[in-house]
Design a protein around this motif. Structure first.
Motif, PDB file in Angstrom:
ATOM      1  N   UNK A 270       0.826  -1.206   0.000  1.00 53.06           N
ATOM      2  CA  UNK A 270       0.000   0.000   0.000  1.00 53.06           C
ATOM      3  C   UNK A 270       0.861   1.257   0.000  1.00 53.06           C
ATOM      4  N   UNK A 271       1.878   1.298   0.858  1.00 54.02           N
ATOM      5  CA  UNK A 271       2.712   2.487   0.956  1.00 54.02           C
ATOM      6  C   UNK A 271       3.471   2.729  -0.345  1.00 54.02           C
ATOM      7  N   UNK A 272       4.015   1.665  -0.938  1.00 63.74           N
ATOM      8  CA  UNK A 272       4.733   1.822  -2.200  1.00 63.74           C
ATOM      9  C   UNK A 272       3.805   2.343  -3.294  1.00 63.74           C
ATOM     10  N   UNK A 273       2.591   1.823  -3.345  1.00 60.07           N
ATOM     11  CA  UNK A 273       1.631   2.290  -4.348  1.00 60.07           C
ATOM     12  C   UNK A 273       1.242   3.738  -4.097  1.00 60.07           C
ATOM     13  N   UNK A 274       1.050   4.079  -2.844  1.00 59.17           N
ATOM     14  CA  UNK A 274       0.698   5.456  -2.459  1.00 59.17           C
ATOM     15  C   UNK A 274       1.765   6.444  -2.922  1.00 59.17           C
ATOM     16  N   UNK A 275       3.028   6.149  -2.641  1.00 52.29           N
ATOM     17  CA  UNK A 275       4.118   7.029  -3.073  1.00 52.29           C
ATOM     18  C   UNK A 275       4.192   7.066  -4.599  1.00 52.29           C
ATOM     19  N   UNK A 276       3.976   5.916  -5.234  1.00 52.48           N
ATOM     20  CA  UNK A 276       3.984   5.873  -6.695  1.00 52.48           C
ATOM     21  C   UNK A 276       2.897   6.733  -7.304  1.00 52.48           C
ATOM     22  N   UNK A 277       1.709   6.718  -6.688  1.00 50.01           N
ATOM     23  CA  UNK A 277       0.597   7.555  -7.171  1.00 50.01           C
ATOM     24  C   UNK A 277       0.948   9.030  -7.038  1.00 50.01           C
ATOM     25  N   UNK A 278       1.500   9.420  -5.888  1.00 55.75           N
ATOM     26  CA  UNK A 278       1.860  10.821  -5.662  1.00 55.75           C
ATOM     27  C   UNK A 278       2.872  11.292  -6.702  1.00 55.75           C
ATOM     28  N   UNK A 300       6.121  24.344 -12.564  1.00 60.29           N
ATOM     29  CA  UNK A 300       5.060  23.375 -12.796  1.00 60.29           C
ATOM     30  C   UNK A 300       5.089  22.245 -11.780  1.00 60.29           C
ATOM     31  N   UNK A 301       6.293  21.710 -11.499  1.00 58.92           N
ATOM     32  CA  UNK A 301       6.378  20.617 -10.534  1.00 58.92           C
ATOM     33  C   UNK A 301       6.033  21.102  -9.130  1.00 58.92           C
ATOM     34  N   UNK A 302       6.424  22.334  -8.805  1.00 53.17           N
ATOM     35  CA  UNK A 302       6.103  22.894  -7.486  1.00 53.17           C
ATOM     36  C   UNK A 302       4.598  22.894  -7.261  1.00 53.17           C
ATOM     37  N   UNK A 303       3.840  23.451  -8.208  1.00 52.75           N
ATOM     38  CA  UNK A 303       2.389  23.531  -8.042  1.00 52.75           C
ATOM     39  C   UNK A 303       1.746  22.146  -8.137  1.00 52.75           C
ATOM     40  N   UNK A 304       2.221  21.336  -9.100  1.00 51.33           N
ATOM     41  CA  UNK A 304       1.626  20.016  -9.295  1.00 51.33           C
ATOM     42  C   UNK A 304       1.855  19.120  -8.083  1.00 51.33           C
ATOM     43  N   UNK A 305       3.102  19.067  -7.589  1.00 51.98           N
ATOM     44  CA  UNK A 305       3.407  18.194  -6.452  1.00 51.98           C
ATOM     45  C   UNK A 305       2.623  18.604  -5.215  1.00 51.98           C
ATOM     46  N   UNK A 306       2.543  19.922  -4.967  1.00 55.37           N
ATOM     47  CA  UNK A 306       1.804  20.363  -3.789  1.00 55.37           C
ATOM     48  C   UNK A 306       0.332  19.990  -3.894  1.00 55.37           C
ATOM     49  N   UNK A 307      -0.276  20.222  -5.060  1.00 57.08           N
ATOM     50  CA  UNK A 307      -1.704  19.956  -5.193  1.00 57.08           C
ATOM     51  C   UNK A 307      -1.998  18.466  -5.180  1.00 57.08           C
ATOM     52  N   UNK A 308      -1.106  17.673  -5.762  1.00 57.54           N
ATOM     53  CA  UNK A 308      -1.278  16.219  -5.719  1.00 57.54           C
ATOM     54  C   UNK A 308      -1.112  15.706  -4.293  1.00 57.54           C
ATOM     55  N   UNK A 309      -0.119  16.230  -3.571  1.00 57.38           N
ATOM     56  CA  UNK A 309       0.061  15.839  -2.168  1.00 57.38           C
ATOM     57  C   UNK A 309      -1.154  16.242  -1.345  1.00 57.38           C
ATOM     58  N   UNK A 310      -1.706  17.405  -1.643  1.00 57.44           N
ATOM     59  CA  UNK A 310      -2.867  17.915  -0.914  1.00 57.44           C
ATOM     60  C   UNK A 310      -4.101  17.064  -1.169  1.00 57.44           C
ATOM     61  N   UNK A 311      -4.371  16.755  -2.449  1.00 55.10           N
ATOM     62  CA  UNK A 311      -5.557  15.969  -2.777  1.00 55.10           C
ATOM     63  C   UNK A 311      -5.335  14.483  -2.504  1.00 55.10           C
ATOM     64  N   UNK A 312      -4.117  13.978  -2.774  1.00 53.98           N
ATOM     65  CA  UNK A 312      -3.835  12.567  -2.543  1.00 53.98           C
ATOM     66  C   UNK A 312      -3.900  12.190  -1.078  1.00 53.98           C
ATOM     67  N   UNK A 313      -3.526  13.122  -0.204  1.00 52.87           N
ATOM     68  CA  UNK A 313      -3.625  12.880   1.239  1.00 52.87           C
ATOM     69  C   UNK A 313      -4.973  13.339   1.780  1.00 52.87           C
ATOM     70  N   UNK A 314      -5.849  13.815   0.911  1.00 53.01           N
ATOM     71  CA  UNK A 314      -7.186  14.344   1.229  1.00 53.01           C
ATOM     72  C   UNK A 314      -7.118  15.517   2.214  1.00 53.01           C
ATOM     73  N   UNK A 315      -6.071  16.351   2.084  1.00 51.57           N
ATOM     74  CA  UNK A 315      -5.955  17.522   2.953  1.00 51.57           C
ATOM     75  C   UNK A 315      -6.788  18.681   2.420  1.00 51.57           C
ATOM     76  N   UNK A 316      -6.553  19.066   1.177  1.00 53.56           N
ATOM     77  CA  UNK A 316      -7.363  20.112   0.574  1.00 53.56           C
ATOM     78  C   UNK A 316      -6.763  21.499   0.608  1.00 53.56           C
ATOM     79  N   UNK A 317      -5.472  21.624   0.913  1.00 53.57           N
ATOM     80  CA  UNK A 317      -4.807  22.920   0.800  1.00 53.57           C
ATOM     81  C   UNK A 317      -4.736  23.331  -0.670  1.00 53.57           C
ATOM     82  N   UNK A 318      -4.658  24.635  -0.892  1.00 47.17           N
ATOM     83  CA  UNK A 318      -4.568  25.162  -2.252  1.00 47.17           C
ATOM     84  C   UNK A 318      -3.393  26.119  -2.334  1.00 47.17           C
TER      85      UNK A 318
END
Length: 485
Positions: A270-278, A300-318
Motif C-alpha cells: 500500500x505504501x509503495x503504491x501510495x508514493x507511486x501515485x503521488x 510546474x512541478x512545485x504547483x503540481x506536487x503540492x496539489x497532488x500531495x494535498x488531494x492525494x492525502x485528502x488535505x485540501x490545501x490550495x
C-alpha cells in the motif's frame, strides 16, 4: 444495546470537549479577543450536556461492550462532538445553525470545507478552534479517549475496530490502549516537527501551529482566504507537502520503521503504491500544465506536487488556482479524491489498500477467464486474502460510488450545477474539501443552502466512519434489545 453505558461514555466525551474548548477560550482571554464569551458559553454547554448524560447513566452496570454498543458509542460520539464543536461559531455569530454544524463536521472529519466567506476578519481564537477540530478528528476522538481515559478501555477493541479505517485494523502492539497511546505519540511528534519546520521558514507561531495541525491531520483549514497561496513560498509549500504525504501513510508502519528500519515501508504494498501515485500524478500534471499553461519545470512541478500531495492525502490545501489548469489535470486531481491515502492514517477516501486489492482481483478474474480450471488467489503483502475480504472490499467500493450518485442528485436539487454537486459530494465523502466549479480553488461553501450543507455534512460523516457504521442505523434490529451483537 446497553444504553446507560453508551450515555456514560458520552458524558466522559463531553469532559474531553470542555477541555478542548478551554484552549481557544484561554487564547481569547490572553489576547483580549471578545470571542472568549462565546467559548465560555460553549464550554458551559459541553459541561451541562456531560452532567445531564452522567445523571442519565446512573445505575449502569459495566459490561463488555458488544459490537452494537461500540457502533453506538462511535457514531453518537461523532454527532455529539460535531454539535458541541459548532456552538462557538453560533454563539459568536459567525454562522447560522446549519452552517455552524457544517463547519464543525468539516473540521472534525478533516474535510476542510468552510462556510465562512471571509476568514481574515474573525478572531484568531475562532481560527484556532477550527484547526483544533482538525487535530482532534484526525487521530480520532475515540482513539484519544481510549488512550487517555480508562473508562473507554473496557471495550477498547470494539471501539478501535469501529473507528479505524481500512480493511485491516493494524495494531501496533497487542493491547489496544497501548496501540492508541503510541499512535498518539507519533501524531504529536509529527505535528511538533512540522510546526518547528514552518517557524524556521519564517511563519509566525500562530500560522505555523495552525498549518502544521491542519497538514498532519490532513484537514486543510487555513488561517487565510487564499489558503497556502498566501505565503507564495516554494519551500513552505514543499515542507507542507511532505508533511501531508507523511500524514497520509499508515501510522503503524512508522512504528515498525523504528523497529526494523526503512525496509518496513518498502515491504508494504500500500505504501509503495501510495508514493507511486503521488509521484506519478505529479509528473503527469507537471507535463500537462507546462504544455498548456506555459510553466517551466520547476514552477510546474512545485504547483503540481503540492496539489497532488494535498488531494492525494485528502488535505485540501490550495497553492494555485487549479481551476485554470487543463481538464486532464483537473480530472487527475478528481481521481485522487477517490483513491485517498493509506489505511491507518488521518486521510479519507477509499484507501489505496482497497484500490490495490481491487486491481489484483481484476487481474485474477482476467487470468481465470483464460484458464477456467486454474485456482487463482489474490495475495496482499505476501498473504492470501480470504474470499470474504474480497467481497467486502467490492461491496464497499460499490456502495461508495452509489452514495456519491445519490447524494449528488440530492445536492443538485438545491440549485448547484452538476459538476459542483458531483465533485462537492466526492470531496466531502473523501474528506478533501475543495472541489471544482463554484466550489473550486478560489471559492468556498458559504453560498450552499442550509439543506445542501446538511447533505454534505452527512457525506462527511459517512466518509469518516467508512459508510457501514452509519448505515447500520437503518436496520430495525439495531434498535431492538432482543438480540445481542
Amino acid at each position: 444495546m446497553n444504553k446507560k453505558i453508551v450515555i456514560y461514555l458520552l458524558s466522559r466525551l463531553c469532559l474531553v470537549m470542555a477541555i478542548a474548548l478551554a484552549i481557544p477560550a484561554l487564547y481569547a482571554l490572553v489576547y483580549g479577543e471578545d470571542s472568549y464569551v462565546a467559548f465560555g458559553q460553549a464550554l458551559l454547554t459541553s459541561l451541562l450536556l456531560g452532567g445531564l448524560f452522567h445523571v442519565g447513566s446512573r445505575g449502569y452496570v459495566w459490561e463488555h461492550l458488544t459490537i452494537r454498543d461500540g457502533i453506538s458509542v462511535v457514531l453518537f460520539s461523532w454527532l455529539l462532538i460535531a454539535c458541541v464543536g459548532a456552538t462557538p461559531y453560533y454563539y459568536y455569530g459567525v454562522l447560522d445553525p446549519a452552517a455552524s454544524f457544517f463547519e464543525s463536521m468539516s473540521g472534525f472529519t478533516t474535510t476542510g470545507s468552510t462556510a465562512i466567506a471571509d476568514l481574515e476578519i474573525w478572531p484568531k481564537s475562532i481560527l484556532l478552534w477550527r484547526s483544533l477540530t482538525h487535530w482532534i478528528g484526525g487521530i480520532g476522538i475515540i482513539m484519544i479517549c481510549v488512550a487517555l481515559l480508562p473508562q473507554f478501555s473496557g471495550g477498547a477493541s470494539v471501539l478501535f475496530n469501529t473507528e479505524v479505517t481500512g480493511f485491516t485494523n493494524s495494531r501496533i502492539l497487542p493491547r489496544i490502549r497501548t496501540t492508541s497511546m503510541v499512535t498518539l505519540i507519533i501524531y504529536v511528534g509529527f505535528t511538533a516537527a512540522e510546526t518547528i519546520a514552518l517557524m524556521l521558514l519564517g511563519l509566525s507561531g500562530f500560522d505555523a501551529v495552525n498549518h502544521a495541525i491542519s497538514a498532519i491531520a490532513t484537514g486543510g483549514f487555513s488561517t487565510y482566504n487564499s489558503s497556502v497561496a498566501q505565503f507564495d513560498n516554494a519551500v513552505v509549500e514543499y515542507v507542507l507537502a511532505l508533511g501531508m504525504v507523511a500524514a497520509g501513510g499508515n501510522f503503524a508502519l512508522y512504528f515498525y520503521m523504528t523497529q526494523y528500519g526503512f525496509k518496513a515501508l518498502w515491504r508494504d504494498a500500500e505504501f509503495k503504491t501510495y508514493i507511486g501515485i503521488i509521484l506519478g500524478f505529479s509528473l503527469l500534471i507537471t507535463a500537462n500544465i507546462m504544455y498548456y499553461n506555459g510553466y517551466d519545470f520547476s514552477q510546474g512541478f512545485r504547483y503540481a506536487f503540492f496539489q497532488v500531495a494535498s488531494f492525494g492525502s485528502t488535505t485540501g490545501y490550495v497553492s494555485a488556482n487549479y481551476d485554470e489548469w487543463p481538464a486532464t489535470s483537473r480530472l487527475l486531481l478528481g481521481i485522487l479524491y477517490l483513491t485517498g491515502a493509506c489505511a491507518g492514517s488521518t486521510a479519507g477516501g477509499i484507501k489505496v489498500c482497497r484500490i490495490v486489492v481491487l486491481f489484483k482481483a481484476l487481474a485474477a478474474e482476467v487470468r481465470n477467464a483464460v484458464h477456467p480450471q486454474l485456482l487463482v488467489n489474490v495475495n496482499y503483502n505476501g498473504k492470501k486474502l480470504p474470499v470474504g475480504t474480497l467481497v467486502n472490499i467490492s461491496r464497499f467500493f460499490f456502495l461508495y460510488i452509489f452514495i456519491i450518485v445519490v447524494l449528488s442528485l440530492l445536492l443538485s436539487a438545491t440549485g448547484l450545477s452538476v459538476e459542483s454537486s458531483i465533485f462537492g459530494v466526492a470531496a466531502s465523502i473523501s474528506s478533501v474539501g475543495p472541489a471544482f466549479d463554484a466550489l473550486g480553488a478560489t471559492s468556498n461553501y458559504a453560498g450552499v443552502t442550509s439543506c445542501g450543507k446538511l447533505i454534505l455534512s452527512l457525506a462527511m460523516l459517512l466518509g469518516r466512519l467508512e459508510l457501514f457504521t452509519v448505515l447500520v442505523l437503518l436496520r430495525r434490529d439495531f434498535w431492538r434489545n432482543t438480540r445481542r451483537w
